[in-house]
Scaffold this motif. Structure first.
Motif, PDB file in Angstrom:
ATOM      1  N   ILE A   8      43.052  46.304  33.594  1.00 48.35           N
ATOM      2  CA  ILE A   8      43.583  45.374  34.580  1.00 48.35           C
ATOM      3  C   ILE A   8      42.686  45.412  35.815  1.00 48.35           C
ATOM      4  CG2 ILE A   8      45.962  45.520  33.773  1.00 48.35           C
ATOM      5  CD1 ILE A   8      46.590  47.423  35.998  1.00 48.35           C
ATOM      6  N   ARG A   9      42.744  44.350  36.598  1.00 48.53           N
ATOM      7  CA  ARG A   9      41.857  44.213  37.756  1.00 48.53           C
ATOM      8  C   ARG A   9      42.687  44.012  39.023  1.00 48.53           C
ATOM      9  NH1 ARG A   9      39.638  39.547  40.360  1.00 48.53           N
ATOM     10  NH2 ARG A   9      37.604  39.940  41.357  1.00 48.53           N
ATOM     11  N   PHE A  10      42.341  44.778  40.073  1.00 51.50           N
ATOM     12  CA  PHE A  10      42.923  44.616  41.403  1.00 51.50           C
ATOM     13  C   PHE A  10      41.852  44.002  42.310  1.00 51.50           C
ATOM     14  CE2 PHE A  10      44.903  48.360  39.506  1.00 51.50           C
ATOM     15  CZ  PHE A  10      46.260  48.138  39.722  1.00 51.50           C
ATOM     16  N   SER A  11      42.240  43.054  43.109  1.00 53.36           N
ATOM     17  CA  SER A  11      41.302  42.494  44.072  1.00 53.36           C
ATOM     18  C   SER A  11      42.064  42.047  45.310  1.00 53.36           C
ATOM     19  CB  SER A  11      40.533  41.315  43.460  1.00 53.36           C
ATOM     20  OG  SER A  11      41.431  40.287  43.062  1.00 53.36           O
ATOM     21  N   GLY A  52      20.662  44.239  46.077  1.00 52.40           N
ATOM     22  CA  GLY A  52      21.018  42.830  46.092  1.00 52.40           C
ATOM     23  C   GLY A  52      21.631  42.398  47.407  1.00 52.40           C
ATOM     24  N   SER A  53      22.134  41.184  47.437  1.00 58.87           N
ATOM     25  CA  SER A  53      22.671  40.622  48.670  1.00 58.87           C
ATOM     26  C   SER A  53      24.188  40.542  48.616  1.00 58.87           C
ATOM     27  CB  SER A  53      22.070  39.237  48.893  1.00 58.87           C
ATOM     28  OG  SER A  53      22.367  38.409  47.781  1.00 58.87           O
ATOM     29  N   ASP A  54      24.792  39.829  49.554  1.00 59.47           N
ATOM     30  CA  ASP A  54      26.224  39.597  49.636  1.00 59.47           C
ATOM     31  C   ASP A  54      27.022  40.889  49.790  1.00 59.47           C
ATOM     32  OD1 ASP A  54      28.599  38.275  49.735  1.00 59.47           O
ATOM     33  OD2 ASP A  54      28.811  38.073  47.565  1.00 59.47           O
ATOM     34  N   PRO A  55      26.794  41.664  50.872  1.00 62.21           N
ATOM     35  CA  PRO A  55      27.558  42.900  51.090  1.00 62.21           C
ATOM     36  C   PRO A  55      29.010  42.649  51.431  1.00 62.21           C
ATOM     37  CG  PRO A  55      26.193  42.409  52.996  1.00 62.21           C
ATOM     38  CD  PRO A  55      25.814  41.433  51.933  1.00 62.21           C
ATOM     39  N   ASN A  56      29.388  41.404  51.729  1.00 64.33           N
ATOM     40  CA  ASN A  56      30.760  41.102  52.111  1.00 64.33           C
ATOM     41  C   ASN A  56      31.555  40.483  50.968  1.00 64.33           C
ATOM     42  OD1 ASN A  56      30.383  41.919  54.860  1.00 64.33           O
ATOM     43  ND2 ASN A  56      29.261  40.003  55.203  1.00 64.33           N
ATOM     44  N   GLY A  57      31.143  40.764  49.756  1.00 68.47           N
ATOM     45  CA  GLY A  57      31.854  40.228  48.603  1.00 68.47           C
ATOM     46  C   GLY A  57      33.252  40.806  48.483  1.00 68.47           C
ATOM     47  N   GLU A  58      34.089  40.190  47.640  1.00 71.03           N
ATOM     48  CA  GLU A  58      35.488  40.591  47.497  1.00 71.03           C
ATOM     49  C   GLU A  58      35.596  42.012  46.938  1.00 71.03           C
ATOM     50  OE1 GLU A  58      39.480  38.512  45.758  1.00 71.03           O
ATOM     51  OE2 GLU A  58      37.749  38.594  44.418  1.00 71.03           O
ATOM     52  N   SER A  74      51.802  42.298  50.075  1.00 79.86           N
ATOM     53  CA  SER A  74      50.438  42.825  50.134  1.00 79.86           C
ATOM     54  C   SER A  74      49.447  41.790  49.608  1.00 79.86           C
ATOM     55  CB  SER A  74      50.317  44.101  49.298  1.00 79.86           C
ATOM     56  OG  SER A  74      51.155  45.114  49.799  1.00 79.86           O
ATOM     57  N   LYS A  75      48.305  41.715  50.249  1.00 80.11           N
ATOM     58  CA  LYS A  75      47.263  40.769  49.835  1.00 80.11           C
ATOM     59  C   LYS A  75      46.409  41.413  48.750  1.00 80.11           C
ATOM     60  CE  LYS A  75      47.114  38.550  54.368  1.00 80.11           C
ATOM     61  NZ  LYS A  75      46.281  38.257  55.561  1.00 80.11           N
ATOM     62  N   VAL A  76      46.981  41.462  47.564  1.00 81.08           N
ATOM     63  CA  VAL A  76      46.279  42.036  46.423  1.00 81.08           C
ATOM     64  C   VAL A  76      46.640  41.222  45.191  1.00 81.08           C
ATOM     65  CG1 VAL A  76      48.155  43.720  46.094  1.00 81.08           C
ATOM     66  CG2 VAL A  76      45.947  44.116  45.013  1.00 81.08           C
ATOM     67  N   THR A  77      45.646  40.918  44.390  1.00 82.09           N
ATOM     68  CA  THR A  77      45.836  40.179  43.141  1.00 82.09           C
ATOM     69  C   THR A  77      45.717  41.151  41.977  1.00 82.09           C
ATOM     70  OG1 THR A  77      44.889  38.184  44.122  1.00 82.09           O
ATOM     71  CG2 THR A  77      44.978  38.289  41.715  1.00 82.09           C
ATOM     72  N   ILE A  78      46.648  41.077  41.033  1.00 77.04           N
ATOM     73  CA  ILE A  78      46.676  41.975  39.879  1.00 77.04           C
ATOM     74  C   ILE A  78      46.552  41.121  38.627  1.00 77.04           C
ATOM     75  CG2 ILE A  78      47.956  43.779  38.683  1.00 77.04           C
ATOM     76  CD1 ILE A  78      49.573  44.112  41.346  1.00 77.04           C
ATOM     77  N   GLU A  79      45.491  41.349  37.855  1.00 76.51           N
ATOM     78  CA  GLU A  79      45.198  40.497  36.702  1.00 76.51           C
ATOM     79  C   GLU A  79      45.040  41.317  35.425  1.00 76.51           C
ATOM     80  OE1 GLU A  79      42.157  37.242  37.897  1.00 76.51           O
ATOM     81  OE2 GLU A  79      41.680  39.019  39.106  1.00 76.51           O
ATOM     82  N   ASN A  80      45.456  40.730  34.328  1.00 77.08           N
ATOM     83  CA  ASN A  80      45.227  41.298  33.006  1.00 77.08           C
ATOM     84  C   ASN A  80      43.873  40.806  32.508  1.00 77.08           C
ATOM     85  OD1 ASN A  80      45.171  42.030  30.326  1.00 77.08           O
ATOM     86  ND2 ASN A  80      47.043  40.966  29.760  1.00 77.08           N
TER      87      ASN A  80
END
Length: 405
Positions: free
Chosen positions: A45-48, A128-134, A160-166
């Motif tokens: 599962i993924r948390f973001s 690489g670039s984009d140090p402010n990625g999610e 909470s501002k967190v997305t939980i994905e399968n």
């Protein structure tokens, strides 16, 4: 690469699925070479989102703030500019989610994927670039409890501002294990990866790329115990590095490897809503932080750790006949273990496969010599309880205190 169709195989069959593993005289796997298993019993599962760490910090037993810290000198540093591979990595973490009463619910292997600013760019010359990625974390969890885990996490999420994905379809969990993977190397080094090179030298670029793939996913030391080998999650569409057709083997062999070491995993082996984490040795498996602050179920765990004496623990078991030969497939999970002399119950078999198992037993009687344990209803089956080498000395001292009392 051609893949063999997986089926429920006898655990004696190992790499290539048709070559028997060479058990030693005591029917253990301790002399085998390296193997790898795709863990179909585990899903990803993924948390973001910006509240990911805060959300998990108040929920699980370990201190997940470490996964959000900048990579420092204490972490594994890659010595070579291999494109898309991290030049620095954060090791994964083992943790558990408990009930408010402090009973086990689910376990998690938490991974922080390398960020773009931590990877070498395609030219192999700079990050690489984009140090402010999610910000995101991935968790390797029990497949049989996947739906329940997602429901439980979303129930705790609130605002909470967190997305939980399968993402179980996109990623697979893998484990590499075996005797030669337990050899002593520098922290974080992979014995097989270090061996890659020409002659007496080591090809550092090949070593780095062999431990990961072009997407930046790589092998890590198992966060519980070094003797368990290496663990990782990899995209389902790619091969896990350092795994060939001659090394991939049925997951039952990984279960046997864990049983020998006395390590339970998942809610099928650690009873959901019933197990006390310290009785299942979770503190010795680096799953619990005692100074992180509050989390769900913390009170019982902290009180038991600081004031109580653990009278029962999970131990590795071996099932033998009356003449000392191993007994395959005769004992099942849930069987009661008895003291043959007194007939008194001292514990329960929690997991069993072939001639090995795990049991939650009273230490005072389980470790007493000579061993007189048997299985209820099978008086001709002897049970040998084994003291794991990785147990801290104080656990044995606790047992001595119980005996004196």
């Amino acid at each position: 690469m051609h893949r063999f169709k997986h089926s429920l195989l006898h655990p004696r069959f190992g790499p290539s699925f048709n070559i028997p593993i060479r058990f030693n005289h005591d029917h253990s796997l301790s002399d085998i070479g390296s193997m790898a298993s795709r863990l179909r019993s585990r899903s990803v599962i993924r948390f973001s989102g910006p509240d990911t760490l805060k959300f998990l910090q108040g929920l699980v037993t370990n201190d997940v703030r470490r996964l959000g810290e900048p990579v420092g000198n204490a972490e594994r540093i890659s010595n070579v500019p291999t494109p898309n591979m991290s030049f620095a990595t954060v090791p994964p973490m083992y943790a558990a989610l408990l009930t408010p009463q402090g009973r086990f619910l689910y376990d998690f292997f938490l991974y922080r994927p390398s960020r773009s600013e931590e990877r070498v760019d395609p030219t192999g010359s700079a990050p690489g670039s984009d140090p402010n990625g999610e910000f995101e974390l991935f968790a390797d969890v029990d497949s049989q409890a996947l739906d329940d885990i997602l429901r439980t996490l979303k129930r705790y999420r609130l605002r909470s501002k967190v997305t939980i994905e399968n993402v179980a379809e996109d990623f697979s969990c893998w484990q590499r294990y075996g005797n030669n993977l337990s050899s002593k190397c520098a922290s974080g080094e992979d014995p097989e990866g270090v061996a890659i090179g020409w002659g007496s030298g080591t090809d550092l670029a090949a070593t780095s790329s062999s431990q990961g793939n072009e997407h930046g996913w790589q092998w890590f030391r198992d966060p519980r115990l070094e003797i368990l080998g290496y663990r990782g999650i990899f995209p389902s569409t790619t091969e896990a590095p350092l795994v060939g057709a001659d090394k991939e083997t049925h997951e039952d062999n990984y279960l046997l490897w864990r049983l020998e070491k006395g390590v339970a995993e998942g809610s099928t082996e650690i009873p959901k809503g019933e197990a006390i984490p310290l009785e299942y040795n979770l503190e010795g498996l680096n799953a619990i932080s005692f100074d992180k602050g509050c989390y769900v179920g913390q009170e019982l765990v902290a009180r038991t750790h600081h004031r109580g004496v653990i009278r029962k623990r999970v131990l590795p078991l071996k099932f033998l006949s009356s003449c000392g030969k191993v007994e395959d497939q005769r004992v099942v999970s849930g069987s009661e273990v008895l003291n043959a002399e007194t007939g008194k119950k001292i514990g329960t078999v929690t997991t069993a496969l072939a001639c090995q198992g795990l049991g939650l037993l009273r230490l005072e009687e389980a470790l007493k010599q000579p061993n007189t344990l048997t299985v209820q209803g099978q008086v001709d089956v002897k049970v040998e309880a084994i003291k794991p080498n990785w147990w801290p000395l104080e656990w044995f001292q606790e047992n001595q205190q119980i005996a004196v009392a």
